[in-house]
Structure formats: structure tokens, C-alpha cells
Design a protein around this motif. Structure first.
Motif, PDB file in Angstrom:
ATOM      1  N   MET A   1       0.833  -1.177   0.000  1.00 58.74           N
ATOM      2  CA  MET A   1       0.000   0.000   0.000  1.00 58.74           C
ATOM      3  C   MET A   1       0.874   1.235   0.000  1.00 58.74           C
ATOM      4  SD  MET A   1      -2.775   1.325   2.832  1.00 58.74           S
ATOM      5  CE  MET A   1      -1.487   1.774   3.982  1.00 58.74           C
ATOM      6  N   THR A   2       0.575   2.214  -0.833  1.00 56.26           N
ATOM      7  CA  THR A   2       1.308   3.465  -0.883  1.00 56.26           C
ATOM      8  C   THR A   2       0.322   4.617  -0.909  1.00 56.26           C
ATOM      9  OG1 THR A   2       1.380   3.329  -3.284  1.00 56.26           O
ATOM     10  CG2 THR A   2       3.265   2.463  -2.077  1.00 56.26           C
ATOM     11  N   MET A   3       0.801   5.815  -0.619  1.00 59.18           N
ATOM     12  CA  MET A   3      -0.066   6.973  -0.544  1.00 59.18           C
ATOM     13  C   MET A   3       0.434   8.069  -1.480  1.00 59.18           C
ATOM     14  SD  MET A   3      -0.782   7.244   3.534  1.00 59.18           S
ATOM     15  CE  MET A   3      -1.446   5.853   4.447  1.00 59.18           C
ATOM     16  N   SER A   4      -0.449   8.930  -1.886  1.00 57.95           N
ATOM     17  CA  SER A   4      -0.083  10.028  -2.773  1.00 57.95           C
ATOM     18  C   SER A   4       0.486  11.181  -1.958  1.00 57.95           C
ATOM     19  CB  SER A   4      -1.309  10.501  -3.561  1.00 57.95           C
ATOM     20  OG  SER A   4      -2.153  11.270  -2.723  1.00 57.95           O
ATOM     21  N   ILE A   5       0.817  12.265  -2.634  1.00 56.98           N
ATOM     22  CA  ILE A   5       1.428  13.401  -1.947  1.00 56.98           C
ATOM     23  C   ILE A   5       0.387  14.370  -1.417  1.00 56.98           C
ATOM     24  CG2 ILE A   5       3.514  13.255  -3.336  1.00 56.98           C
ATOM     25  CD1 ILE A   5       2.479  15.575  -5.010  1.00 56.98           C
ATOM     26  N   ARG A   6      -0.923  14.146  -1.696  1.00 55.98           N
ATOM     27  CA  ARG A   6      -1.937  15.082  -1.257  1.00 55.98           C
ATOM     28  C   ARG A   6      -2.264  14.888   0.215  1.00 55.98           C
ATOM     29  NH1 ARG A   6      -6.379  15.308  -6.184  1.00 55.98           N
ATOM     30  NH2 ARG A   6      -4.959  16.067  -7.774  1.00 55.98           N
ATOM     31  N   GLY A   7      -3.046  15.860   0.730  1.00 54.36           N
ATOM     32  CA  GLY A   7      -3.477  15.766   2.113  1.00 54.36           C
ATOM     33  C   GLY A   7      -2.659  16.707   2.987  1.00 54.36           C
ATOM     34  N   THR A   8      -3.015  16.790   4.247  1.00 51.44           N
ATOM     35  CA  THR A   8      -2.346  17.667   5.196  1.00 51.44           C
ATOM     36  C   THR A   8      -1.465  16.833   6.106  1.00 51.44           C
ATOM     37  OG1 THR A   8      -4.214  19.197   5.143  1.00 51.44           O
ATOM     38  CG2 THR A   8      -2.688  19.384   6.987  1.00 51.44           C
ATOM     39  N   TYR A   9      -0.186  17.124   6.100  1.00 50.83           N
ATOM     40  CA  TYR A   9       0.777  16.373   6.901  1.00 50.83           C
ATOM     41  C   TYR A   9       1.367  17.299   7.942  1.00 50.83           C
ATOM     42  CZ  TYR A   9       5.097  13.971   8.177  1.00 50.83           C
ATOM     43  OH  TYR A   9       6.123  13.389   8.878  1.00 50.83           O
ATOM     44  N   ASP A  10       1.338  16.878   9.195  1.00 50.63           N
ATOM     45  CA  ASP A  10       1.873  17.645  10.311  1.00 50.63           C
ATOM     46  C   ASP A  10       3.076  16.886  10.868  1.00 50.63           C
ATOM     47  OD1 ASP A  10       2.491  18.817  12.740  1.00 50.63           O
ATOM     48  OD2 ASP A  10       0.417  19.130  13.331  1.00 50.63           O
ATOM     49  N   PRO A  11       4.308  17.345  10.604  1.00 47.09           N
ATOM     50  CA  PRO A  11       5.484  16.596  11.058  1.00 47.09           C
ATOM     51  C   PRO A  11       5.572  16.477  12.568  1.00 47.09           C
ATOM     52  CG  PRO A  11       6.108  18.738  10.152  1.00 47.09           C
ATOM     53  CD  PRO A  11       4.678  18.537   9.818  1.00 47.09           C
ATOM     54  N   ASP A  12       5.103  17.480  13.298  1.00 44.43           N
ATOM     55  CA  ASP A  12       5.147  17.384  14.763  1.00 44.43           C
ATOM     56  C   ASP A  12       4.193  16.301  15.260  1.00 44.43           C
ATOM     57  OD1 ASP A  12       7.015  19.425  14.955  1.00 44.43           O
ATOM     58  OD2 ASP A  12       5.497  20.984  15.121  1.00 44.43           O
ATOM     59  N   ARG A  13       3.007  16.251  14.685  1.00 46.44           N
ATOM     60  CA  ARG A  13       2.050  15.213  15.058  1.00 46.44           C
ATOM     61  C   ARG A  13       2.599  13.839  14.716  1.00 46.44           C
ATOM     62  NH1 ARG A  13      -2.606  13.167  12.027  1.00 46.44           N
ATOM     63  NH2 ARG A  13      -4.063  12.162  13.449  1.00 46.44           N
ATOM     64  N   PHE A  14       3.225  13.732  13.541  1.00 52.05           N
ATOM     65  CA  PHE A  14       3.792  12.451  13.151  1.00 52.05           C
ATOM     66  C   PHE A  14       4.915  12.050  14.102  1.00 52.05           C
ATOM     67  CE2 PHE A  14       6.911   9.829  11.006  1.00 52.05           C
ATOM     68  CZ  PHE A  14       6.114   8.810  10.502  1.00 52.05           C
TER      69      PHE A  14
ATOM     70  N   GLY B   1       0.674   9.674   9.278  1.00 47.34           N
ATOM     71  CA  GLY B   1       1.460   9.614   8.046  1.00 47.34           C
ATOM     72  C   GLY B   1       0.698  10.069   6.818  1.00 47.34           C
ATOM     73  N   ALA B   2      -0.603  10.299   6.949  1.00 47.85           N
ATOM     74  CA  ALA B   2      -1.405  10.707   5.794  1.00 47.85           C
ATOM     75  C   ALA B   2      -0.904  12.034   5.227  1.00 47.85           C
ATOM     76  CB  ALA B   2      -2.869  10.837   6.197  1.00 47.85           C
ATOM     77  N   GLY B   3      -0.726  12.061   3.927  1.00 52.82           N
ATOM     78  CA  GLY B   3      -0.275  13.279   3.270  1.00 52.82           C
ATOM     79  C   GLY B   3       1.210  13.514   3.331  1.00 52.82           C
ATOM     80  N   PHE B   4       1.982  12.543   3.844  1.00 57.19           N
ATOM     81  CA  PHE B   4       3.442  12.694   3.875  1.00 57.19           C
ATOM     82  C   PHE B   4       3.936  13.041   2.469  1.00 57.19           C
ATOM     83  CE2 PHE B   4       7.751  10.978   3.436  1.00 57.19           C
ATOM     84  CZ  PHE B   4       8.368  11.507   4.552  1.00 57.19           C
ATOM     85  N   PRO B   5       4.808  14.038   2.343  1.00 59.50           N
ATOM     86  CA  PRO B   5       5.230  14.496   1.002  1.00 59.50           C
ATOM     87  C   PRO B   5       6.218  13.546   0.341  1.00 59.50           C
ATOM     88  CG  PRO B   5       6.389  15.735   2.690  1.00 59.50           C
ATOM     89  CD  PRO B   5       5.386  14.881   3.415  1.00 59.50           C
ATOM     90  N   SER B   6       5.722  12.371   0.012  1.00 60.00           N
ATOM     91  CA  SER B   6       6.593  11.370  -0.600  1.00 60.00           C
ATOM     92  C   SER B   6       6.467  11.401  -2.108  1.00 60.00           C
ATOM     93  CB  SER B   6       6.229   9.970  -0.085  1.00 60.00           C
ATOM     94  OG  SER B   6       4.870   9.693  -0.333  1.00 60.00           O
TER      95      SER B   6
END
Length: 290
Positions: free
Chosen positions: A1-14, A206-211
Motif C-alpha cells: 500500500m502506498t499513498m499520494s502526496i496530497r493531504g495535510t501532513y503535520d510533522p510534529d504530530r507524526f 502519516g497521511a499526506g506525507f510528502p513522498s
């Protein structure tokens, strides 16, 4: 499973969610950073310094090396020097080099070569879950002299493709990942099983991680699999919705010359490797040996 680059990612929350799961690891854990041509790879390490090396690769998406928390301590107590890797370009603490990312299977092999070079062992036991199993199997074919034993936990794209229903349920999360969509997808795939809340929050974070686009590719060639000399343990999730479990078992048995296969009943794909820790631990320590 992989995710796209969209969404809101908060590095502090992660980061907070990552540390919460890592707190479940053995207290003597240490972290090391390994330079590779594609960036700095973060590795969580535990177990005796002179123990037999074991490298663990997580699934894709938001899995991270933290997801091995239910097995790391038992494997370390069994005498293994455990190295759990954060995949480059995925959620976690590995840092891709600017403008560089693995784009092909060959690039992934170069990356993992560099990780093992940096960690030190000339040969290792190797294990992977889901997408990490796909990488691990390719690596065992790429560098057979470096892999002593190989275990695969419900690997994807190794012996059979994804089930259509799985892809359809994953599509909203892949197109626009949000914490709510990640949770809904995991609750569907795991059949409403009780999930570790800290682990679940890490997946959501991890949702929205800019990968960048992850490396995907064909299944390993049948002739290559028939020539694999490493001993392989293939553990399949009996309640997995990713693929046809019994088809995977049949194909793997017909292709791998040295394989043990078992199906863990009542366990789903995404609940591994933390689900049924005692059953899974017995399988792994028995296969890997002291």
C-alpha cells in the motif's frame, strides 16, 4: 500500500505518534543513520552487539520501522541484532537527498546495498512485511550471498496481484489521504479488529506525507525464484484482503525450492506484524534460530 502526496501532513504530530510507538520497543534501543546515494536512512537497532544480524523492512504507506514493536524485543532476546529500517521516501525519519530518489528496482537494490554496508554485516537474515516483503525478496535474488534466511509476512506483488476490492477501497485514501480515510480503510481491511491505538494514530499521522512516487514493478521472475537458495519462511494472513491467500500459497510452493509456508488464521494483512505476537514470534524465532 502506498499513498499520494496530497493531504495535510503535520510533522510534529507524526513525530509524537512515532515516538509513542517506539516507546514500546526494548529500552536499550538505539538509532543510527546510514548514508546512501539516495539520502540518510534511519535505522532502529536493538539486541546484543554480537548477535546474528537481522534486517527488517516495513510495509509501505505509514508503516515505518516502529511497526515492528511487537516482535523486536522477542527477536533481540533470542540473540539477534535487530535493525529495523525506515524506508527512504516514505513516512519515517529517513531523509531523502534533494533531487534523488529510487526510481527503479535496481535503485532500491543499490539503496539497500548501501544500508547493509553502513550497518556492517557482510551477510544477514532479512525480513519484510507487505511492500517490504517485495523489496526483501528482490534483494535476496539480487544479493544471494548477503541473505542467509528470508522471511516474508503477507508480501504483496510477489506471487499474486492485488484483489480488486482491496484497490477500490484503498482508492479514496490514495487519491486524497486524510487521517479519517486512513482509519476507515484500515478498519475495513482488518475487519473491525481491535487495533493498537498508538499504532493506528501513527498510520493516521502519516497521511499526506510528502513522498515521491514509490518504486513499483513486476513480480520476481519465476525462473529467478526457482533458483533462490536461501531458506524462506512465508507467513500469510488468513484474513488478508490484499490478495488471494491460497493462490499465493500455491504459487510460492511451486516456485521456491526451500520454503516453509503457514497461514495465520484470523489475522489481517495490515494488522501484521503486531497482531498475534506470540504466534508470530514462535514462527520467527523458530525459523531464524538462536
Amino acid at each position: 500500500m502506498t499513498m499520494s502526496i496530497r493531504g495535510t501532513y503535520d510533522p510534529d504530530r507524526f513525530g509524537f505518534a512515532y515516538d509513542k510507538v517506539m516507546a514500546k520497543w526494548p529500552g536499550e534501543r538505539e538509532a543510527v543513520t546510514v548514508p546512501t546515494p539516495f539520502g540518510e536512512t534511519y535505522v532502529n537497532v536493538c539486541g546484543p552487539a554480537d548477535g546474528r544480524p537481522l534486517v527488517l523492512l516495513p510495509g509501505g504507506g505509514g508503516a515505518t520501522s516502529a511497526s515492528w514493536y511487537a516482535q523486536a524485543g522477542e527477536l533481540a532476546r533470542a540473540g539477534h541484532r535487530v535493525h529495523a529500517v525506515d524506508l527512504i521516501g516514505f513516512p519515517g525519519r529517513s531523509v531523502p537527498a534533494p533531487g534523488r530518489r529510487p526510481r527503479t528496482v535496481a535503485d532500491l537494490m543499490t539503496w539497500l546495498d548501501a544500508v547493509l554496508d553502513g550497518l556492517g554485516p557482510t551477510s544477514t537474515d532479512l525480513g519484510g512485511h507487505s511492500y517490504g516483503g517485495w523489496i526483501a525478496l528482490h534483494y535476496a535474488l539480487h544479493a544471494p550471498d548477503r541473505v542467509r534466511r528470508l522471511f516474508l509476512l503477507d508480501p504483496t506483488q510477489c506471487f499474486a496481484g492485488f484483489e480488486t476490492a482491496y484497490l477500490l477501497h484503498a482508492l479514496p485514501m490514495l487519491l486524497w489521504p486524510t487521517a479519517r480515510r486512513v482509519r476507515a480503510f484500515l478498519e475495513w481491511e482488518t475487519g473491525g479488529a481491535v487495533l493498537d491505538p498508538d499504532w493506528l494514530r501513527l498510520q493516521e499521522a502519516g497521511a499526506g506525507f510528502p513522498s515521491a512516487k514509490p518504486v513499483t514493478g513486476p513480480r520476481p521472475a519465476p525462473d529467478a525464484l526457482r533458483g533462490l537458495n536461501a531458506s524462506v519462511l512465508l507467513l500469510l494472513a488468513g484474513s488478508s484482503r490484499t490478495c488471494d491467500t491460497h493462490l499465493v500459497k500455491t504459487r510460492a510452493a511451486g516456485l521456491l525450492p526451500h520454503v516453509e509456508i503457514d497461514i495465520l488464521a484470523d489475522v489481517s494483512h495490515h494488522a501484521l506484524p503486531q497482531a498475534a505476537p506470540e504466534r508470530l514470534g514462535r514462527h520467527l524465532t523458530g525459523f531464524l534460530g538462536p
